[in-house]
Design a protein around this motif. Structure first.
Motif, mmCIF file in Angstrom:
data_model
loop_
_atom_site.group_PDB
_atom_site.id
_atom_site.type_symbol
_atom_site.label_atom_id
_atom_site.label_comp_id
_atom_site.label_asym_id
_atom_site.label_seq_id
_atom_site.Cartn_x
_atom_site.Cartn_y
_atom_site.Cartn_z
ATOM 1 N N LEU A 74 -19.322 25.747 -19.959
ATOM 2 C CA LEU A 74 -19.849 25.598 -21.306
ATOM 3 C C LEU A 74 -18.731 25.803 -22.312
ATOM 4 O O LEU A 74 -17.689 26.387 -21.997
ATOM 5 C CB LEU A 74 -20.952 26.640 -21.558
ATOM 6 C CG LEU A 74 -22.196 26.604 -20.661
ATOM 7 C CD1 LEU A 74 -23.034 27.846 -20.903
ATOM 8 C CD2 LEU A 74 -23.020 25.361 -20.953
ATOM 9 N N HIS A 77 -18.803 28.818 -27.605
ATOM 10 C CA HIS A 77 -19.914 29.145 -28.509
ATOM 11 C C HIS A 77 -21.255 29.052 -27.792
ATOM 12 O O HIS A 77 -22.151 29.866 -28.039
ATOM 13 C CB HIS A 77 -19.880 28.229 -29.736
ATOM 14 C CG HIS A 77 -18.699 28.472 -30.622
ATOM 15 N ND1 HIS A 77 -18.559 29.620 -31.380
ATOM 16 C CD2 HIS A 77 -17.586 27.724 -30.842
ATOM 17 C CE1 HIS A 77 -17.419 29.568 -32.045
ATOM 18 N NE2 HIS A 77 -16.811 28.438 -31.733
ATOM 19 N N GLN A 78 -21.399 28.090 -26.910
ATOM 20 C CA GLN A 78 -22.626 28.010 -26.108
ATOM 21 C C GLN A 78 -22.754 29.240 -25.204
ATOM 22 O O GLN A 78 -23.832 29.827 -25.083
ATOM 23 C CB GLN A 78 -22.618 26.733 -25.256
ATOM 24 C CG GLN A 78 -22.776 25.452 -26.050
ATOM 25 C CD GLN A 78 -22.524 24.216 -25.196
ATOM 26 O OE1 GLN A 78 -21.863 24.282 -24.158
ATOM 27 N NE2 GLN A 78 -23.042 23.074 -25.648
ATOM 28 N N CYS A 79 -21.670 29.611 -24.574
ATOM 29 C CA CYS A 79 -21.666 30.771 -23.684
ATOM 30 C C CYS A 79 -21.990 32.046 -24.455
ATOM 31 O O CYS A 79 -22.762 32.888 -23.989
ATOM 32 C CB CYS A 79 -20.299 30.895 -23.015
ATOM 33 S SG CYS A 79 -20.214 32.180 -21.745
ATOM 34 N N CYS A 168 -18.057 30.217 -17.656
ATOM 35 C CA CYS A 168 -18.785 31.038 -18.624
ATOM 36 C C CYS A 168 -19.259 32.310 -17.946
ATOM 37 O O CYS A 168 -20.111 32.272 -17.058
ATOM 38 C CB CYS A 168 -19.981 30.242 -19.167
ATOM 39 S SG CYS A 168 -21.062 31.223 -20.228
#
Length: 321
Positions: A74, A77-79, A168
């Motif tokens: 990922l 920021h998604q993680c 991640c």
């Protein structure tokens, strides 16, 4: 961790997730269906809030814990966002436990004013505050207290991907100082100390009242003591399941990665998640109203299954004619 260890960890997480979801759905159904005027009993409203948080641990936090162990690639920021969801649910559990302790304290020390103070509207307001605070505290890393600046210095593109082959993991984005100083000491230990003090006061007060109570009041006080013991047990289980993992985070911060091997770390993660699966068992064994509600639900299910099995041969015979 060796492959067999990772497989064992994943299987145990799946079992815990299933137990969390089934057990806590049963708790919510028991309170909503089996206990009359449950919304007028603040303690049970807060128990439903705790059960909802525990259900979400099984439905969201456990799957995320498995995914955030390097299974998916990922952006940073998604993680970070997915990691924060785990923190939100932990904080929701802590604040629900705190609300329960405050409720029992008020009920015991303000018996004549309790119903006027703890109204249904204020109970729902307290629940809303608990969950709003949980989101605010859980998503604090999004405001800047994270490891993305470190990750960003190793990134070779503008998509802000993670280092270490874009894996991640929770601690690749969540700062250890944040986990120790803010999350553990501020958001977990501080409320736990307040709750411990409140329960000490509650038990001390009950002990004194039972000594001097008349037979009519004694039965009510004993019921209050039994419920307080059950809720204190839920609190102790929470502390016993979560503190080891936080202590390992302290070791990682102060002594470095070599201080904690993967085996104990994964055991601590499993123990923290297992807490959400244990609570429904405690309610079933220790709280009479929920025991009775469980029994009513199982009886209804048994009757429906019995009716279904009886009707099935009749439908088949009609179809043949």
């Amino acid at each position: 961790m060796a492959d067999w260890g990772l497989v064992t960890y994943t299987v145990l997480e799946v079992l815990i997730a299933v137990a969390c979801c089934l057990g806590n759905v049963l708790v919510v159904c028991a309170v909503a269906v089996g206990i009359q005027d449950c919304l007028r009993e603040p303690t049970f409203c807060f128990l439903v809030s705790l059960a909802a948080a525990d259900f979400l641990v099984g439905a969201a936090a456990v799957p995320l814990a498995v995914l955030l162990d390097g299974w998916v690639s990922l952006t940073s920021h998604q993680c970070l966002f997915l990691s924060c969801i785990v923190l939100v649910l932990t904080e929701a559990s802590v604040l629900s436990l705190l609300a329960i302790a405050i409720d029992r304290y008020l009920r015991l020390h303000m018996p004549f004013r309790y119903k006027a103070i703890v109204t249904q509207r204020r109970t729902l307001l307290a629940l809303s505050v608990c969950w709003i605070l949980s989101f605010l505290l859980g998503f604090t890393p999004l405001l800047g207290w994270h490891n993305l600046s470190v990750a960003g210095t190793h990134s070779t593109n503008t998509s802000s991907t993670l280092p270490n082959s874009s894996q991640c993991t929770f601690l690749s984005v969540i700062s250890l100082p944040f986990m120790v100083y803010f999350n553990f000491l501020g958001c977990v230990m501080a409320p736990l100390l307040v709750m411990t003090f409140l329960y000490i006061v509650i038990f001390w007060s009950l002990h004194k009242r039972l000594k001097n109570s008349c037979p009519q009041a004694r039965a009510s006080l004993l019921r209050e003591k039994r419920l307080a013991c059950s809720l204190a047990l839920v609190l102790m289980l929470f502390a016993g399941c979560w503190i080891p993992l936080h202590l390992m985070n302290c070791l990682l911060l102060f002594q470095g990665p070599q201080a904690v091997t993967q085996g104990p770390l994964y055991t601590g993660i499993l123990l923290s998640h297992a807490n959400s699966a244990v609570n429904p068992v405690v309610y079933a064994c220790r709280i009479p109203k929920i025991q009775k509600a469980y029994g009513q639900i199982w009886k209804r299910l048994a009757l429906k299954l019995n009716c279904f099995t009886r009707n099935k041969p009749i439908q088949q015979s009609v179809a043949t004619h």
